[in-house]
Write a protein that holds these residues in place. Structure first.
Motif, PDB file in Angstrom:
ATOM      1  N   ALA A 303      -4.447 -69.279  25.598  1.00 37.71           N
ATOM      2  CA  ALA A 303      -4.653 -70.708  25.319  1.00 37.71           C
ATOM      3  C   ALA A 303      -3.660 -71.259  24.300  1.00 37.71           C
ATOM      4  O   ALA A 303      -3.361 -72.464  24.328  1.00 37.71           O
ATOM      5  N   VAL A 304      -3.137 -70.407  23.395  1.00 32.58           N
ATOM      6  CA  VAL A 304      -2.203 -70.931  22.396  1.00 32.58           C
ATOM      7  C   VAL A 304      -0.953 -71.527  23.044  1.00 32.58           C
ATOM      8  O   VAL A 304      -0.339 -72.454  22.501  1.00 32.58           O
ATOM      9  N   LEU A 309       2.693 -76.984  26.318  1.00 34.56           N
ATOM     10  CA  LEU A 309       2.783 -77.734  27.564  1.00 34.56           C
ATOM     11  C   LEU A 309       2.347 -79.193  27.414  1.00 34.56           C
ATOM     12  O   LEU A 309       2.480 -79.971  28.363  1.00 34.56           O
ATOM     13  N   ALA A 310       1.811 -79.535  26.243  1.00 35.52           N
ATOM     14  CA  ALA A 310       1.324 -80.907  26.031  1.00 35.52           C
ATOM     15  C   ALA A 310       2.484 -81.891  26.065  1.00 35.52           C
ATOM     16  O   ALA A 310       3.509 -81.698  25.407  1.00 35.52           O
ATOM     17  N   THR A 311       2.322 -82.953  26.835  1.00 37.03           N
ATOM     18  CA  THR A 311       3.379 -83.966  26.979  1.00 37.03           C
ATOM     19  C   THR A 311       2.955 -85.349  26.493  1.00 37.03           C
ATOM     20  O   THR A 311       3.789 -86.232  26.351  1.00 37.03           O
ATOM     21  N   ALA A 319      -5.683 -79.624  25.189  1.00 36.48           N
ATOM     22  CA  ALA A 319      -5.174 -78.320  24.773  1.00 36.48           C
ATOM     23  C   ALA A 319      -5.789 -77.898  23.445  1.00 36.48           C
ATOM     24  O   ALA A 319      -6.151 -76.725  23.248  1.00 36.48           O
ATOM     25  N   GLY A 320      -5.935 -78.849  22.512  1.00 37.81           N
ATOM     26  CA  GLY A 320      -6.531 -78.539  21.222  1.00 37.81           C
ATOM     27  C   GLY A 320      -7.994 -78.136  21.338  1.00 37.81           C
ATOM     28  O   GLY A 320      -8.440 -77.194  20.687  1.00 37.81           O
ATOM     29  N   ALA A 321      -8.737 -78.841  22.185  1.00 43.65           N
ATOM     30  CA  ALA A 321     -10.150 -78.513  22.370  1.00 43.65           C
ATOM     31  C   ALA A 321     -10.325 -77.135  23.011  1.00 43.65           C
ATOM     32  O   ALA A 321     -11.185 -76.351  22.598  1.00 43.65           O
ATOM     33  N   VAL A 322      -9.498 -76.835  24.016  1.00 43.30           N
ATOM     34  CA  VAL A 322      -9.584 -75.528  24.687  1.00 43.30           C
ATOM     35  C   VAL A 322      -9.207 -74.411  23.721  1.00 43.30           C
ATOM     36  O   VAL A 322      -9.876 -73.369  23.647  1.00 43.30           O
ATOM     37  N   LEU A 323      -8.129 -74.620  22.961  1.00 40.46           N
ATOM     38  CA  LEU A 323      -7.702 -73.613  22.003  1.00 40.46           C
ATOM     39  C   LEU A 323      -8.748 -73.413  20.915  1.00 40.46           C
ATOM     40  O   LEU A 323      -9.058 -72.281  20.533  1.00 40.46           O
ATOM     41  N   GLY A 324      -9.319 -74.502  20.412  1.00 43.44           N
ATOM     42  CA  GLY A 324     -10.370 -74.386  19.409  1.00 43.44           C
ATOM     43  C   GLY A 324     -11.584 -73.649  19.952  1.00 43.44           C
ATOM     44  O   GLY A 324     -12.203 -72.844  19.245  1.00 43.44           O
ATOM     45  N   PHE A 325     -11.923 -73.907  21.227  1.00 46.68           N
ATOM     46  CA  PHE A 325     -13.065 -73.255  21.880  1.00 46.68           C
ATOM     47  C   PHE A 325     -12.931 -71.745  21.816  1.00 46.68           C
ATOM     48  O   PHE A 325     -13.869 -71.029  21.422  1.00 46.68           O
ATOM     49  N   TYR A 376      12.609 -70.727  13.884  1.00 49.02           N
ATOM     50  CA  TYR A 376      12.467 -70.552  15.336  1.00 49.02           C
ATOM     51  C   TYR A 376      11.795 -71.784  15.949  1.00 49.02           C
ATOM     52  O   TYR A 376      11.442 -72.725  15.247  1.00 49.02           O
ATOM     53  N   ASN A 377      11.579 -71.734  17.263  1.00 46.30           N
ATOM     54  CA  ASN A 377      10.973 -72.873  17.943  1.00 46.30           C
ATOM     55  C   ASN A 377       9.462 -72.685  18.097  1.00 46.30           C
ATOM     56  O   ASN A 377       8.901 -71.648  17.723  1.00 46.30           O
ATOM     57  N   LEU A 378       8.815 -73.691  18.674  1.00 47.03           N
ATOM     58  CA  LEU A 378       7.359 -73.687  18.811  1.00 47.03           C
ATOM     59  C   LEU A 378       6.871 -72.529  19.668  1.00 47.03           C
ATOM     60  O   LEU A 378       5.814 -71.947  19.415  1.00 47.03           O
ATOM     61  N   LEU A 379       7.638 -72.154  20.686  1.00 49.27           N
ATOM     62  CA  LEU A 379       7.236 -71.059  21.570  1.00 49.27           C
ATOM     63  C   LEU A 379       7.109 -69.743  20.795  1.00 49.27           C
ATOM     64  O   LEU A 379       6.183 -68.954  21.047  1.00 49.27           O
ATOM     65  N   VAL A 380       7.993 -69.520  19.849  1.00 54.39           N
ATOM     66  CA  VAL A 380       7.940 -68.305  19.032  1.00 54.39           C
ATOM     67  C   VAL A 380       6.695 -68.315  18.148  1.00 54.39           C
ATOM     68  O   VAL A 380       6.006 -67.295  17.975  1.00 54.39           O
TER      69      VAL A 380
END
Length: 412
Positions: A303-304, A309-311, A319-325, A376-380
């Motif tokens: 989920a992280v 992928l958020a646009t 995405a935040g709600a799923v990740l927090g879940f 580094y970038n967000l993916l890292v």
């Protein structure tokens, strides 16, 4: 024996209701205190002319206080009683929080935050132990998760109070509300009583040596279990701090969100966390800890990457709600598992030591994530968090005692 009987299996007794209400309120007010510092930090920095290092040490001092309080009050609760110690810990962090209103120097800030940490660190494990000894084993996961949701409500209350008070009255006035938990101590001492399980254990151990921290490491197998659980909590706390401290700033840069937009994201994430806690507690009780933690740790590791992928704001909220879940839904489960793995005589000590070591070490994840963001970038950054969850999953599967915690459906 993995089950207890209570007067009513499906209806809460009055003592059980008071236990849940008091611990939930305690966790809410503790988290409200922690979030007060987050919301007031920029004002404190400006008012006291602090450097970034000096300001960063405020949170570190608080975490060290939590570790010290956890060690001290865990042992005291196992020796003298959960209810008495629980009320004292709430009183300490309430008074220390309110004292921040009179902190006009950096030294005073450090002292008061350390004392607030001492109270908050002792309060968590003792509260969890109260729950564990008040409910059947197949309900502990749900009840500890329900109490943990109180902490999320405390964060929301802190956000509302900060928005209303700081602009008009200043940051000192915000901390005066730390006196609210003092009233809670009255209700705790009036309505809560020691469990029969603790009373019987105290009677059995009357002629034995007092509890020591070494009891959590007395055999190689027990030592490994204790350290492994510490690592799992470190990952849990590291993920939480990374999620709440850095991702709003990252999203402001990535999507150009305003501060208010990132606040909406935080609310969505807290909602996801609360729903995840309720869900995880039920899964833990029904399917057992290995399946529950296995599912949520693996899902959190995946989920992280949803954040990357958020646009737009809508996909970011989702995405935040799923990740927090998935990432923070597990939090209430640690207290439930620790309470079942360690005997009554050392239960508070185990809860406080394991969780507060996790807090003290996991809190430094903000420094690591800040370094990764700089280079580094967000993916890292998301990859780092994902690897942490996979590490926790691997360690969880190596704890033999978790296999013996039978789920309520009867299947191991």
């Amino acid at each position: 024996m993995e089950t207890r009987t209570t007067p009513a299996r499906h209806a809460l007794t009055t003592p059980q209701k008071w236990t849940i209400a008091s611990t939930s309120a305690g966790f809410a007010l503790e988290n409200m205190d922690v979030m007060f510092l987050s919301f007031a930090l920029s004002s404190i920095i400006a008012d006291l002319h602090l450097s970034g290092t000096q300001a960063g040490l405020i949170a570190s001092v608080t975490n060290l206080g939590m570790l010290a309080g956890g060690l001290l009050f865990g042992i005291l609760a196992d020796r003298f009683g959960r209810v008495k110690v629980f009320s004292h810990t709430v009183f300490i962090f309430a008074i220390a929080t309110a004292a921040m209103a009179f902190a006009h120097s950096l030294t005073a800030v450090y002292v008061f935050r350390f004392l607030a940490g001492v109270g908050a660190g002792g309060e968590y494990g003792v509260g969890i132990t109260l729950i564990a000894e008040s409910f059947d084993h197949d309900k502990i996961g749900k009840m500890t998760s329900l109490a943990a949701i109180g902490g999320q409500l405390g964060a929301v209350l802190a956000a509302i109070a900060a928005a209303l008070i700081i602009p008009k009255l200043g940051w000192q006035a915000l901390f005066v509300f730390g006196l609210v938990p003092v009233a809670l101590t009255y209700f705790i001492r009036r309505h809560l009583h020691e469990s029969a399980e603790f009373t019987q254990a105290k009677h059995r151990s009357r002629n034995r040596q007092p509890v020591r921290l070494s009891a959590l490491f007395k055999t190689p197998q027990l030592a490994y279990q204790t350290v492994a659980l510490m690592v799992m909590v470190v990952v849990q706390i590291a993920g939480y701090f990374g999620l709440m401290n850095w991702l709003p700033a990252i999203m402001q840069q990535k999507l150009g969100l305003s501060v208010s937009g990132s606040a909406v994201w935080m609310i969505a994430t807290i909602f996801g966390m609360s729903l995840g806690m309720l869900t995880f507690g039920s899964i833990l009780d029904y399917f057992g800890p290995r399946r529950a933690f296995g599912l949520f740790l693996l899902a959190a590791a995946i989920a992280v990457f949803g954040i990357t992928l958020a646009t737009n704001q809508a996909t970011l909220l989702l995405a935040g709600a799923v990740l927090g879940f998935f990432s923070n839904g597990m939090f209430g489960g640690y207290g439930a598992v620790i309470s079942r793995l360690y005997p009554t005589e050392i239960r508070s000590t185990a809860n406080n030591l394991i969780v507060n070591v996790g807090r003290a070490v996991g809190g430094f994840s903000s420094v690591v994530i800040g370094f990764l963001m700089d280079h580094y970038n967000l993916l890292v950054v998301m990859g780092f968090l994902s690897l942490l969850y996979l590490l926790s999953l691997t360690i969880m599967l190596t704890i033999p005692a978790l296999r013996r915690l039978a789920p309520s459906n009867g299947r191991a």
